[in-house]
Structure formats: structure tokens, C-alpha cells
Write a protein that holds these residues in place. Structure first.
Motif, mmCIF file in Angstrom:
data_model
loop_
_atom_site.group_PDB
_atom_site.id
_atom_site.type_symbol
_atom_site.label_atom_id
_atom_site.label_comp_id
_atom_site.label_asym_id
_atom_site.label_seq_id
_atom_site.Cartn_x
_atom_site.Cartn_y
_atom_site.Cartn_z
ATOM 1 N N SER A 181 -1.973 4.519 3.204
ATOM 2 C CA SER A 181 -2.365 4.814 1.827
ATOM 3 C C SER A 181 -3.463 5.869 1.793
ATOM 4 C CB SER A 181 -2.843 3.536 1.131
ATOM 5 O OG SER A 181 -3.320 3.817 -0.171
ATOM 6 N N ALA A 185 0.840 -1.206 0.000
ATOM 7 C CA ALA A 185 0.000 0.000 0.000
ATOM 8 C C ALA A 185 0.868 1.246 0.000
ATOM 9 C CB ALA A 185 -0.933 -0.008 1.211
ATOM 10 N N ILE A 196 -5.918 -4.794 -2.250
ATOM 11 C CA ILE A 196 -4.661 -4.031 -2.239
ATOM 12 C C ILE A 196 -3.557 -4.824 -2.931
ATOM 13 C CG2 ILE A 196 -2.795 -3.192 -0.747
ATOM 14 C CD1 ILE A 196 -4.935 -2.341 1.259
ATOM 15 N N PHE A 209 -5.623 3.258 -2.015
ATOM 16 C CA PHE A 209 -5.569 2.032 -2.817
ATOM 17 C C PHE A 209 -6.836 1.806 -3.629
ATOM 18 C CE2 PHE A 209 -6.817 1.168 1.568
ATOM 19 C CZ PHE A 209 -8.080 0.616 1.389
#
Length: 481
Positions: free
Chosen positions: A227, A71, A388, A84
Motif C-alpha cells: 500500500s 491494503a 487497515i 492506508f
């Protein structure tokens, strides 16, 4: 309409502000990952696997590290709102981005409720005569108020809360190690005796390692928050890189060393029994047995802060994900609007649903509230983690060279993470009836949002992949794009 298209005059109302330092980003992610799962859920995991739960936590740390690194590498390349999920719309499909973001929202919304319930139970340690719903209302209101202020103030508050947790865990490890070597007050040191004294290191068989993953992996939920918060970082490349590295080392050492200390200082069955009581935990038990004055109260305060911090960070994550969905017209556009301080107030209001449901369940006096929430969170979290890693595999295929940070092993490492997720997901169906109920609810939710996507897509004539370069504030002609 793409994610960058906004009606005239609306752009400024929809933008997040880049206010988070790299230290704040690390602490926000730790606030979600270093919470109730460690201080409370550890007892349930020990009950399933015994001392061998050390292996489960080591494996869980590895999978969590892989998720955080994947991520993080993507976030450095594309520090975009929605993280993501937004990246998945381009490299997988708009539906994949839609599913992963809604799944993350359903991960963090009940997690907010679960942490509020845990916090309320901890208050019962001091005030058993006060109804649970009173504390749930109070802490739920406090968390909403903290999230409605500016993101910079939120980051500062979460940094302080997480620092308390980190300090407490470090103190526990140091004091516990002294007890293991030199013995508790008035007792001889047991050393490593408790690791094998009751039917061996793996008393419940090798399958217990697999089953315990259903509880252990809940502890690591939140590593992917780096992320999400990258879109509000002052310096995304530097912040994400340093945050990922710091969090990987802290989580792996904190969880494994803490479990080792607990299992060396008390029989594993006693630690497991402590995990059945929401007003206690193995951490409280260890300091109580040591005879330290007011130890139980001090540790109870720390686990209360841990739960409160986790709920605070979970509501932040849910709000930002719903804001990103609204920006892409995959949720009502009104939820994309932000306040003058950059807070998506509409998305925040809707994301308090988990706290509201938790309050209603407490008012009704329902049992197993925390366990029901935990099972649903784990199911949705595993779905998000899978998306992810799959997205990362596609990004890595298109861009073999990273920007500033690359995960060791690349795509091979991502596949190892997917195997770990698959093993955990299968355990959810058999560990107990409460978890199975939560998984069933999760599957129904996935079906509902998938049908909703079909309706939205047919009405709009489909969705366009996200323009990641524009969202990142970068030209598509720059290196690496």
C-alpha cells in the motif's frame, strides 16, 4: 491545509517519483515480510507451541493474506502517498489517519534497529571477537546509503537481496523434502515421526497456539508495504494486483512448508533451543546435521542477507510514511521535501532513529535488544493492521465494487482478520515479561502522539480529510469514486 496544498514553488520538491515496477514492489514487500521472523523467530515460536506451531503459522498466513489483500484493494483505488493511513483520513477521520501512520512509523523504525542488531549478531558467527556495535555501525551506514539513492536503484537492490532469500528458502524446502523422504546422509528417514514423538503434536496444550501468535505474527510484518509503495509504482493498478497475489502465495507456502520441513527433520525441542542463539537458527541446524560442508556458514550468510534486506525495506517504509505525514502537516513540513531523485531526505534522516538507538544499545552492551524491539514492533504492527481493516470496511461499504482486484469474501473476510489480530494482541500481554515491557512502551507512545494531535488540531483549527482523487492523479468524476 489539505494534503494537496503546497506553498508556491514547493510542489516539485515534495513529489515522489513513480519508478517501481510490479516485480520490484513484490520484492520490496517480501524483503520486509520474509526476514528475521522466519529465519530466527521460528525457533521461539516452536518453543511455545511445539509441532502445533504449524497451525499457528497457517493461521498467521491467513491473517497476513487478508491484510495484504485489503491494503492492496484500497491501494488500487487510491495509490496515494502514505497508503492506508492517508485513505483512513477520509474514510475514518483525520485522527485515524494520523494515528495509523505514526503507528506504522513506530513499527518500521524499531524494526530497522532490530534487523541491524540481528545482522550484527550473525556476523558474530564468523568474528566473535569483534564488538557488536562495530557491525551495527557498518550495516546501519550501508542501509542509509542504499535508501538515499534513487527509488529505482533502491528497488533494484532490494529485488536482488529478496531474490537471494527466496532462492534460499526454495532450496531449503526442496533439499529438506528429499531428506524427509530419503533420510539425511548416514541416517534413515524419519518421515513424520518427530511431529508426534515428544508428547504428541500439541505438547503444550491448545493455549500454546494462542500464545505463539505473539511471535508468529511478527514474521508477517511488511505485507502492508504494498500500500505504501503504490505511490511510487509505474502502473499502480497492475503492480498492486499482481504483487498482492504473488506475495500471498509465496508467504503462505514459504512459512508453512519451511516449518514442516524443520519439524520433520529434528525434534521440536532442538529447534526451539536453536532459536535462543542469535548466531544460529533452525535453518542452520538442519543443514549442519545433514553433514553438508560449510552448510552452517552458507545458511548464516543467507539469514544475514535476510536481516539486512528487512532493515533496508523497513527504513524505506518509515521514510515514506513520515514524508506523507509531513505532506499533510502532521509532521514538520520540511520533512516533505524530496531530493532531485525523489528521495525524502529529511524524513530519511529522522527515520534512522531506530538504527541510532540500536547502535547506542549495542555500545552499552544491553541484553535482549532484539526481543525488546520485536515486542514493540508487533504491538505497533497490530495497531496498524487493525486500522487497515477498519478503513477497508468503510471503503467497502462506500464502494462495494472494487477496481481490478477484490478480496474474496469482502467485509466478512476483513472481520475474520480483525478477530485474528485481537487474539494476537491479547497474547502479547502474557507471553513473557520482555514483550509486556515493549507493549507498555507502545501504549505510552500512542498516548504521547494522541496528545500531540490534540495540540496540533487545536492550533490549526482541525485537519481536513485527504483529497484522495487529487493525490491519485484521478478526477473525482471517474468510475468508482
Amino acid at each position: 491545509m489539505s494534503s494537496t496544498d503546497t506553498p508556491s514553488g514547493e510542489t516539485n520538491q515534495n513529489e515522489l517519483k513513480r519508478s517501481l515496477s510490479h516485480g520490484q514492489m513484490t520484492m520490496i514487500a517480501l524483503g520486509l515480510a520474509l526476514g528475521t521472523g522466519l529465519f530466527l523467530g521460528s525457533g521461539a515460536a516452536i518453543g511455545i507451541a511445539g509441532p502445533a506451531v504449524l497451525i499457528s503459522y497457517a493461521f498467521g498466513s491467513l491473517v497476513a493474506a487478508i491484510i495484504a489483500a485489503c491494503a492492496g484493494e484500497m491501494a488500487i483505488r487510491y495509490p496515494v502517498p502514505g497508503g492506508f493511513g492517508t485513505i483512513a483520513t477520509r474514510y475514518l477521520s483525520p485522527y485515524a489517519g494520523y494515528l495509523s501512520r505514526w503507528a506504522y512509523w513506530i513499527t518500521t523504525v524499531p524494526l530497522t534497529g532490530a534487523e541491524i542488531i540481528a545482522t550484527s549478531h550473525y556476523m558474530g558467527y564468523w568474528y566473535p571477537q569483534v564488538d557488536l556495535w562495530v557491525w551495527a555501525l557498518m550495516f546501519g551506514t550501508m542501509i542509509v546509503m542504499l535508501n538515499i539513492i534513487s527509488v529505482r536503484s533502491f528497488g533494484s537492490t532490494e529485488t536482488v537481496l529478496s531474490a537471494i532469500k527466496v532462492g534460499a528458502v526454495l532450496c531449503f524446502i526442496v533439499v529438506g523434502a528429499i531428506f524427509v523422504i530419503f533420510g539425511m546422509p548416514g541416517q534413515q528417514p524419519h518421515g513424520l515421526e518427530y511431529l508426534t514423538s515428544d508428547n504428541g503434536f500439541m505438547p503444550n496444550g491448545i493455549s500454546s497456539l494462542w500464545l505463539s501468535l505473539a511471535v508468529v505474527m511478527f514474521s508477517f510484518g511488511g505485507v502492508e508495504l504494498i500500500s505504501i509503495s503504490a505511490a511510487e509504482a509505474k502502473d499502480p493498478a497492475r503492480s498492486v494486483s499482481s504483487s498482492v497475489k504473488a506475495m500471498i502465495w509465496r508467504l503462505s507456502s514459504f512459512y508453512v512448508l519451511s516449518m514442516l520441513i524443520i519439524l520433520c527433520l529434528m525434534p521440536w525441542r532442538s529447534a526451539a533451543e536453536a532459536g535462543k542463539d542469535l548466531t544460529a537458527s533452525p535453518f542452520v541446524m538442519v543443514f549442519s546435521q545433514a553433514g553438508i560442508p560449510a552448510a552452517a556458514g552458507i545458511i548464516n550468510f543467507v539469514v544475514l542477507i535476510a536481516a539486512f534486506s528487512g532493515g533496508n525495506a523497513a527504513l524505506y517504509a518509515a521514510t515514506r510514511q513520515l514524508h506523507a505525514l509531513a505532506q499533510d502537516s502532521m509532521a514538520p513540513r520540511v520533512l516533505a521535501k524530496t531530493s532531485k531523485t525523489g528521495v525524502p531526505v529529511g524524513a530519511l534522516a529522522v527515520s534512522t532513529l531506530g538504527a541510532v538507538i540500536a547502535l547506542l544499545m549495542a555500545l552499552l552492551g544491553l541484553d535482549n535488544i532484539f526481543r525488546l524491539f520485536m515486542g514493540l514492533v508487533t504491538f505497533a504492527m497490530l495497531l496498524v493492521w487493525s486500522m487497515i481493516l477498519i478503513t477497508y470496511l468503510r471503503v467497502k461499504k462506500a464502494h462495494p465494487q472494487g477496481i481490478g482486484f477484490q478480496i474474496f469474501g469482502g467485509r466478512i473476510t476483513a472481520w475474520i482478520g480483525l478477530i485474528g489480530i485481537a487474539a494476537t494482541f491479547s497474547a502479547l500481554f502474557v507471553v513473557d515479561e520482555t514483550t509486556l515491557t515493549s507493549v507498555s512502551v507502545g501504549l505510552v507512545f500512542v498516548l504521547i502522539i494522541s496528545l500531540a494531535y490534540r495540540v496540533l488540531a487545536s492550533r490549526r483549527g482541525g485537519f481536513e480529510p485527504a483529497d484522495l482523487e487529487a493525490l491519485s492523479g484521478r478526477s473525482s468524476a471517474e468510475p468508482g469514486n
